[in-house]
Design a protein around this motif. Sequence first.
Motif, PDB file in Angstrom:
ATOM      1  N   ILE A  46     129.347 -72.870   5.791  1.00  0.00           N
ATOM      2  CA  ILE A  46     128.384 -73.940   6.089  1.00  0.00           C
ATOM      3  C   ILE A  46     128.153 -74.802   4.850  1.00  0.00           C
ATOM      4  O   ILE A  46     128.094 -76.033   4.939  1.00  0.00           O
ATOM      5  CB  ILE A  46     127.058 -73.358   6.623  1.00  0.00           C
ATOM      6  CG1 ILE A  46     127.267 -72.812   8.035  1.00  0.00           C
ATOM      7  CG2 ILE A  46     125.935 -74.396   6.598  1.00  0.00           C
ATOM      8  CD1 ILE A  46     126.095 -72.014   8.577  1.00  0.00           C
ATOM      9  N   SER A  47     128.056 -74.156   3.698  1.00  0.00           N
ATOM     10  CA  SER A  47     127.820 -74.898   2.450  1.00  0.00           C
ATOM     11  C   SER A  47     128.943 -75.874   2.155  1.00  0.00           C
ATOM     12  O   SER A  47     128.703 -77.043   1.851  1.00  0.00           O
ATOM     13  CB  SER A  47     127.673 -73.920   1.272  1.00  0.00           C
ATOM     14  OG  SER A  47     126.562 -73.086   1.443  1.00  0.00           O
ATOM     15  N   PHE A  50     126.000 -72.324  -4.629  1.00  0.00           N
ATOM     16  CA  PHE A  50     126.229 -71.785  -3.286  1.00  0.00           C
ATOM     17  C   PHE A  50     126.916 -70.420  -3.355  1.00  0.00           C
ATOM     18  O   PHE A  50     126.615 -69.523  -2.574  1.00  0.00           O
ATOM     19  CB  PHE A  50     127.029 -72.774  -2.436  1.00  0.00           C
ATOM     20  CG  PHE A  50     126.308 -74.079  -2.242  1.00  0.00           C
ATOM     21  CD1 PHE A  50     125.287 -74.188  -1.309  1.00  0.00           C
ATOM     22  CD2 PHE A  50     126.627 -75.191  -3.012  1.00  0.00           C
ATOM     23  CE1 PHE A  50     124.590 -75.386  -1.138  1.00  0.00           C
ATOM     24  CE2 PHE A  50     125.941 -76.384  -2.845  1.00  0.00           C
ATOM     25  CZ  PHE A  50     124.923 -76.481  -1.910  1.00  0.00           C
ATOM     26  N   VAL A  63     127.518 -62.598   6.481  1.00  0.00           N
ATOM     27  CA  VAL A  63     126.514 -63.585   6.076  1.00  0.00           C
ATOM     28  C   VAL A  63     127.016 -64.424   4.904  1.00  0.00           C
ATOM     29  O   VAL A  63     126.833 -65.645   4.872  1.00  0.00           O
ATOM     30  CB  VAL A  63     125.164 -62.897   5.762  1.00  0.00           C
ATOM     31  CG1 VAL A  63     124.195 -63.864   5.102  1.00  0.00           C
ATOM     32  CG2 VAL A  63     124.558 -62.319   7.038  1.00  0.00           C
ATOM     33  N   LYS A  64     127.675 -63.786   3.941  1.00  0.00           N
ATOM     34  CA  LYS A  64     128.248 -64.528   2.808  1.00  0.00           C
ATOM     35  C   LYS A  64     129.259 -65.555   3.305  1.00  0.00           C
ATOM     36  O   LYS A  64     129.230 -66.716   2.891  1.00  0.00           O
ATOM     37  CB  LYS A  64     128.911 -63.562   1.820  1.00  0.00           C
ATOM     38  CG  LYS A  64     129.593 -64.258   0.658  1.00  0.00           C
ATOM     39  CD  LYS A  64     130.258 -63.279  -0.285  1.00  0.00           C
ATOM     40  CE  LYS A  64     130.947 -64.043  -1.414  1.00  0.00           C
ATOM     41  NZ  LYS A  64     131.517 -63.148  -2.416  1.00  0.00           N
ATOM     42  N   TRP A 112     127.458 -68.420   5.151  1.00  0.00           N
ATOM     43  CA  TRP A 112     126.747 -69.261   4.181  1.00  0.00           C
ATOM     44  C   TRP A 112     127.720 -70.167   3.431  1.00  0.00           C
ATOM     45  O   TRP A 112     127.484 -71.370   3.296  1.00  0.00           O
ATOM     46  CB  TRP A 112     125.951 -68.393   3.201  1.00  0.00           C
ATOM     47  CG  TRP A 112     125.483 -69.156   2.007  1.00  0.00           C
ATOM     48  CD1 TRP A 112     125.965 -69.074   0.738  1.00  0.00           C
ATOM     49  CD2 TRP A 112     124.452 -70.162   1.973  1.00  0.00           C
ATOM     50  NE1 TRP A 112     125.313 -69.954  -0.076  1.00  0.00           N
ATOM     51  CE2 TRP A 112     124.375 -70.632   0.650  1.00  0.00           C
ATOM     52  CE3 TRP A 112     123.605 -70.700   2.926  1.00  0.00           C
ATOM     53  CZ2 TRP A 112     123.474 -71.617   0.261  1.00  0.00           C
ATOM     54  CZ3 TRP A 112     122.699 -71.689   2.531  1.00  0.00           C
ATOM     55  CH2 TRP A 112     122.641 -72.129   1.223  1.00  0.00           C
ATOM     56  N   LEU A 113     128.818 -69.598   2.916  1.00  0.00           N
ATOM     57  CA  LEU A 113     129.760 -70.404   2.140  1.00  0.00           C
ATOM     58  C   LEU A 113     130.487 -71.427   3.015  1.00  0.00           C
ATOM     59  O   LEU A 113     130.705 -72.567   2.593  1.00  0.00           O
ATOM     60  CB  LEU A 113     130.752 -69.504   1.401  1.00  0.00           C
ATOM     61  CG  LEU A 113     130.152 -68.723   0.233  1.00  0.00           C
ATOM     62  CD1 LEU A 113     131.167 -67.734  -0.331  1.00  0.00           C
ATOM     63  CD2 LEU A 113     129.642 -69.655  -0.854  1.00  0.00           C
ATOM     64  N   ILE A 165     124.334 -67.839  -4.407  1.00  0.00           N
ATOM     65  CA  ILE A 165     123.507 -67.438  -3.263  1.00  0.00           C
ATOM     66  C   ILE A 165     124.309 -66.529  -2.334  1.00  0.00           C
ATOM     67  O   ILE A 165     123.810 -65.499  -1.872  1.00  0.00           O
ATOM     68  CB  ILE A 165     122.957 -68.674  -2.518  1.00  0.00           C
ATOM     69  CG1 ILE A 165     121.955 -69.407  -3.401  1.00  0.00           C
ATOM     70  CG2 ILE A 165     122.329 -68.275  -1.176  1.00  0.00           C
ATOM     71  CD1 ILE A 165     121.548 -70.788  -2.894  1.00  0.00           C
ATOM     72  N   GLY A 166     125.560 -66.888  -2.056  1.00  0.00           N
ATOM     73  CA  GLY A 166     126.409 -66.069  -1.190  1.00  0.00           C
ATOM     74  C   GLY A 166     126.608 -64.670  -1.740  1.00  0.00           C
ATOM     75  O   GLY A 166     126.500 -63.677  -1.010  1.00  0.00           O
ATOM     76  N   LEU A 200     123.342 -62.737  -1.378  1.00  0.00           N
ATOM     77  CA  LEU A 200     123.140 -62.294   0.002  1.00  0.00           C
ATOM     78  C   LEU A 200     124.005 -61.072   0.314  1.00  0.00           C
ATOM     79  O   LEU A 200     123.553 -60.117   0.952  1.00  0.00           O
ATOM     80  CB  LEU A 200     123.457 -63.435   0.985  1.00  0.00           C
ATOM     81  CG  LEU A 200     122.474 -64.599   0.999  1.00  0.00           C
ATOM     82  CD1 LEU A 200     123.061 -65.782   1.785  1.00  0.00           C
ATOM     83  CD2 LEU A 200     121.139 -64.171   1.590  1.00  0.00           C
ATOM     84  N   TYR A 201     125.237 -61.113  -0.132  1.00  0.00           N
ATOM     85  CA  TYR A 201     126.175 -60.003   0.077  1.00  0.00           C
ATOM     86  C   TYR A 201     125.611 -58.706  -0.518  1.00  0.00           C
ATOM     87  O   TYR A 201     125.553 -57.673   0.143  1.00  0.00           O
ATOM     88  CB  TYR A 201     127.508 -60.379  -0.573  1.00  0.00           C
ATOM     89  CG  TYR A 201     128.644 -59.400  -0.427  1.00  0.00           C
ATOM     90  CD1 TYR A 201     129.067 -58.938   0.808  1.00  0.00           C
ATOM     91  CD2 TYR A 201     129.358 -58.981  -1.548  1.00  0.00           C
ATOM     92  CE1 TYR A 201     130.146 -58.072   0.931  1.00  0.00           C
ATOM     93  CE2 TYR A 201     130.439 -58.121  -1.443  1.00  0.00           C
ATOM     94  CZ  TYR A 201     130.824 -57.669  -0.198  1.00  0.00           C
ATOM     95  OH  TYR A 201     131.897 -56.821  -0.082  1.00  0.00           O
TER      96      TYR A 201
END
Length: 161
Positions: free
Chosen positions: A109-110, A74, A102-103, A106-107, A77-78, A81-82
């Motif tokens: 929610i993860s 995760f 967005v990072k 995402w984190l 991915i974060g 995205l960053y």
Amino acid sequence: MNTKFMTRTAILLAITIVFQFMKMPQLVTGSVVNAMLLIAAGTVGMWSGITIGCLTPIIAFLVGIMGFPLMIPFIMIGNSLYVMLFSMQKNKILGMILGALVKFIWLAISVKYIIQLFNVKVPLKIVQAFTTPQFVTAIIGGILGLIVISLLENYFRFSKE
């Protein structure tokens, strides 16, 4: 991938690892790592930042900074995205802010929802580390990264003359 890409990415990764090994508070370490992601993306290219962003959570786990290995993919991915959102924007300040937001989302929610779908109890300390502090360190690191990129661009411009 060429030699210049690999060499510069390796040097930036090494600098990032040195900061991770110092085991400073999350605010410091996270900010520096985020700065290095953008410095790599801004000076070497998006894939350099993504490479470092995918290796740093593994290294953080291996050196004992991060004790919750389920977060590694995760975080990868974060970080990606960053770097991608930063790299794809012409306006680098906007790209950094958008990437940080967005990072963070995402984190958060993860750690709060996705991992728990697998019936894994996430310790409160981990949830706290992967929510608001992620946005703060991405913004601080982003500001530092933009400053360093600007200084390096000026240096490279003057050194060519």
